[in-house]
Design a protein around this motif. Structure first.
Motif, PDB file in Angstrom:
ATOM      1  N   LEU A  38     -18.266  27.594 -20.150  1.00  0.00           N
ATOM      2  CA  LEU A  38     -19.467  26.453 -20.167  1.00  0.00           C
ATOM      3  C   LEU A  38     -20.759  26.689 -18.764  1.00  0.00           C
ATOM      4  O   LEU A  38     -21.610  26.584 -19.246  1.00  0.00           O
ATOM      5  N   VAL A  39     -20.034  26.131 -17.898  1.00  0.00           N
ATOM      6  CA  VAL A  39     -20.790  25.605 -16.939  1.00  0.00           C
ATOM      7  C   VAL A  39     -21.191  27.449 -16.151  1.00  0.00           C
ATOM      8  O   VAL A  39     -22.581  27.706 -15.980  1.00  0.00           O
ATOM      9  N   ASP A  40     -20.499  28.227 -16.178  1.00  0.00           N
ATOM     10  CA  ASP A  40     -20.894  29.405 -15.749  1.00  0.00           C
ATOM     11  C   ASP A  40     -22.474  29.953 -16.511  1.00  0.00           C
ATOM     12  O   ASP A  40     -23.107  31.111 -16.690  1.00  0.00           O
ATOM     13  N   GLY A  41     -22.162  30.372 -17.974  1.00  0.00           N
ATOM     14  CA  GLY A  41     -22.953  30.794 -18.684  1.00  0.00           C
ATOM     15  C   GLY A  41     -24.053  29.554 -18.429  1.00  0.00           C
ATOM     16  O   GLY A  41     -25.671  30.191 -18.727  1.00  0.00           O
ATOM     17  N   VAL A  43     -25.204  28.139 -15.668  1.00  0.00           N
ATOM     18  CA  VAL A  43     -26.054  28.428 -13.899  1.00  0.00           C
ATOM     19  C   VAL A  43     -26.480  29.797 -14.557  1.00  0.00           C
ATOM     20  O   VAL A  43     -27.381  29.912 -14.271  1.00  0.00           O
ATOM     21  N   ALA A  44     -25.724  30.654 -15.231  1.00  0.00           N
ATOM     22  CA  ALA A  44     -26.804  31.904 -15.740  1.00  0.00           C
ATOM     23  C   ALA A  44     -27.804  31.891 -16.443  1.00  0.00           C
ATOM     24  O   ALA A  44     -28.803  32.806 -15.442  1.00  0.00           O
ATOM     25  N   ARG A  45     -27.704  31.017 -17.196  1.00  0.00           N
ATOM     26  CA  ARG A  45     -29.774  31.317 -17.664  1.00  0.00           C
ATOM     27  C   ARG A  45     -30.403  30.465 -16.262  1.00  0.00           C
ATOM     28  O   ARG A  45     -31.742  30.875 -17.113  1.00  0.00           O
ATOM     29  N   LEU A  46     -29.614  29.679 -15.928  1.00  0.00           N
ATOM     30  CA  LEU A  46     -30.435  28.772 -15.215  1.00  0.00           C
ATOM     31  C   LEU A  46     -30.965  29.569 -14.014  1.00  0.00           C
ATOM     32  O   LEU A  46     -33.107  29.170 -13.960  1.00  0.00           O
ATOM     33  N   ARG A  47     -30.178  30.470 -13.789  1.00  0.00           N
ATOM     34  CA  ARG A  47     -30.782  31.085 -12.631  1.00  0.00           C
ATOM     35  C   ARG A  47     -31.919  32.366 -13.317  1.00  0.00           C
ATOM     36  O   ARG A  47     -32.862  32.914 -12.175  1.00  0.00           O
ATOM     37  N   ARG A  48     -31.657  33.228 -14.380  1.00  0.00           N
ATOM     38  CA  ARG A  48     -32.489  34.008 -15.225  1.00  0.00           C
ATOM     39  C   ARG A  48     -33.580  33.597 -15.195  1.00  0.00           C
ATOM     40  O   ARG A  48     -34.807  34.036 -15.134  1.00  0.00           O
ATOM     41  N   GLU A  49     -33.772  32.023 -15.329  1.00  0.00           N
ATOM     42  CA  GLU A  49     -35.317  31.515 -15.973  1.00  0.00           C
ATOM     43  C   GLU A  49     -35.563  31.059 -14.750  1.00  0.00           C
ATOM     44  O   GLU A  49     -37.017  31.042 -15.136  1.00  0.00           O
ATOM     45  N   LEU A  50     -35.094  30.837 -13.349  1.00  0.00           N
ATOM     46  CA  LEU A  50     -35.699  30.006 -13.058  1.00  0.00           C
ATOM     47  C   LEU A  50     -36.555  31.506 -12.215  1.00  0.00           C
ATOM     48  O   LEU A  50     -36.933  31.462 -11.445  1.00  0.00           O
ATOM     49  N   GLY A  51     -35.628  32.483 -12.084  1.00  0.00           N
ATOM     50  CA  GLY A  51     -35.842  33.954 -10.291  1.00  0.00           C
ATOM     51  C   GLY A  51     -35.117  34.198  -9.543  1.00  0.00           C
ATOM     52  O   GLY A  51     -36.136  34.800  -9.185  1.00  0.00           O
ATOM     53  N   TYR A  52     -34.540  32.940  -9.300  1.00  0.00           N
ATOM     54  CA  TYR A  52     -34.246  32.864  -7.896  1.00  0.00           C
ATOM     55  C   TYR A  52     -33.039  32.229  -7.539  1.00  0.00           C
ATOM     56  O   TYR A  52     -32.754  31.472  -8.852  1.00  0.00           O
ATOM     57  N   HIS A  55     -27.596  27.295  -5.156  1.00  0.00           N
ATOM     58  CA  HIS A  55     -26.814  26.898  -4.692  1.00  0.00           C
ATOM     59  C   HIS A  55     -26.437  26.023  -5.519  1.00  0.00           C
ATOM     60  O   HIS A  55     -26.839  24.870  -6.059  1.00  0.00           O
ATOM     61  N   VAL A  56     -25.287  26.353  -6.165  1.00  0.00           N
ATOM     62  CA  VAL A  56     -24.718  25.372  -6.482  1.00  0.00           C
ATOM     63  C   VAL A  56     -23.421  24.397  -6.591  1.00  0.00           C
ATOM     64  O   VAL A  56     -22.417  24.882  -5.918  1.00  0.00           O
ATOM     65  N   VAL A  57     -23.944  23.328  -6.780  1.00  0.00           N
ATOM     66  CA  VAL A  57     -22.941  22.237  -6.130  1.00  0.00           C
ATOM     67  C   VAL A  57     -22.689  21.673  -7.451  1.00  0.00           C
ATOM     68  O   VAL A  57     -23.070  20.930  -8.542  1.00  0.00           O
ATOM     69  N   ALA A  58     -20.678  21.043  -7.811  1.00  0.00           N
ATOM     70  CA  ALA A  58     -20.503  20.108  -8.293  1.00  0.00           C
ATOM     71  C   ALA A  58     -20.375  19.279  -8.219  1.00  0.00           C
ATOM     72  O   ALA A  58     -19.602  19.213  -7.087  1.00  0.00           O
ATOM     73  N   THR A  59     -20.224  18.152  -8.735  1.00  0.00           N
ATOM     74  CA  THR A  59     -19.972  16.471  -8.731  1.00  0.00           C
ATOM     75  C   THR A  59     -20.209  15.491  -9.796  1.00  0.00           C
ATOM     76  O   THR A  59     -19.911  16.408 -10.750  1.00  0.00           O
ATOM     77  N   GLY A  60     -19.082  14.755  -9.894  1.00  0.00           N
ATOM     78  CA  GLY A  60     -18.764  14.044 -10.779  1.00  0.00           C
ATOM     79  C   GLY A  60     -17.062  13.771 -10.991  1.00  0.00           C
ATOM     80  O   GLY A  60     -16.491  15.046  -9.939  1.00  0.00           O
ATOM     81  N   GLY A  61     -16.500  13.378 -12.064  1.00  0.00           N
ATOM     82  CA  GLY A  61     -15.201  13.005 -11.605  1.00  0.00           C
ATOM     83  C   GLY A  61     -13.720  13.930 -12.011  1.00  0.00           C
ATOM     84  O   GLY A  61     -12.822  14.015 -11.641  1.00  0.00           O
ATOM     85  N   LEU A  62     -14.473  15.154 -13.240  1.00  0.00           N
ATOM     86  CA  LEU A  62     -13.827  16.641 -12.855  1.00  0.00           C
ATOM     87  C   LEU A  62     -14.156  17.670 -11.805  1.00  0.00           C
ATOM     88  O   LEU A  62     -14.070  18.716 -12.431  1.00  0.00           O
ATOM     89  N   ALA A  63     -15.003  17.144 -11.322  1.00  0.00           N
ATOM     90  CA  ALA A  63     -15.219  18.747 -10.645  1.00  0.00           C
ATOM     91  C   ALA A  63     -14.739  19.284  -9.978  1.00  0.00           C
ATOM     92  O   ALA A  63     -14.221  20.849  -9.945  1.00  0.00           O
ATOM     93  N   GLU A  71     -17.024  30.966 -11.821  1.00  0.00           N
ATOM     94  CA  GLU A  71     -17.646  32.298 -10.934  1.00  0.00           C
ATOM     95  C   GLU A  71     -18.681  31.556  -9.769  1.00  0.00           C
ATOM     96  O   GLU A  71     -19.038  32.141  -9.403  1.00  0.00           O
ATOM     97  N   SER A  72     -19.778  29.984 -10.371  1.00  0.00           N
ATOM     98  CA  SER A  72     -21.221  29.686 -10.086  1.00  0.00           C
ATOM     99  C   SER A  72     -20.322  28.427  -8.761  1.00  0.00           C
ATOM    100  O   SER A  72     -21.467  28.737  -7.851  1.00  0.00           O
TER     101      SER A  72
END
Length: 88
Positions: A38-41, A43-52, A55-63, A71-72
């Protein structure tokens, strides 16, 4: 699990393999690898939409549990919110 007669609560932990050998490891695999996908999917969509690149940072209890299976995610920061509040 509450309404399933034979399923019990499982510990949120990394399973030994993707394909579970029993109900517990199968549920752990579904949770961990399902959220990693779910995270990888997302992030891939966000990167495509943003076009640049981002840097992906995970935070929270289960990060820390999920990040090694993605992979992202490039960094895990448990104190990201507190760091932001300190900067404010």
């Amino acid at each position: 699990f509450a309404r399933a007669a034979r399923l019990r609560r499982v510990e949120l932990a990394a399973p030994p393999k993707v394909v579970g050998r029993n109900a517990q490891t199968s549920m752990q695999s579904g949770i961990v690898y399902g959220y990693a996908g779910l995270v990888d999917g997302l992030v891939a969509r966000l990167r495509r939409e943003l076009g640049y690149p981002c840097h992906v940072v995970a935070t929270g209890g289960l990060a820390k549990l999920i990040a090694p299976f993605t992979e992202s995610i490039e960094e895990v920061d448990d104190a990201l919110t507190l760091t932001g509040l300190l900067l404010l």
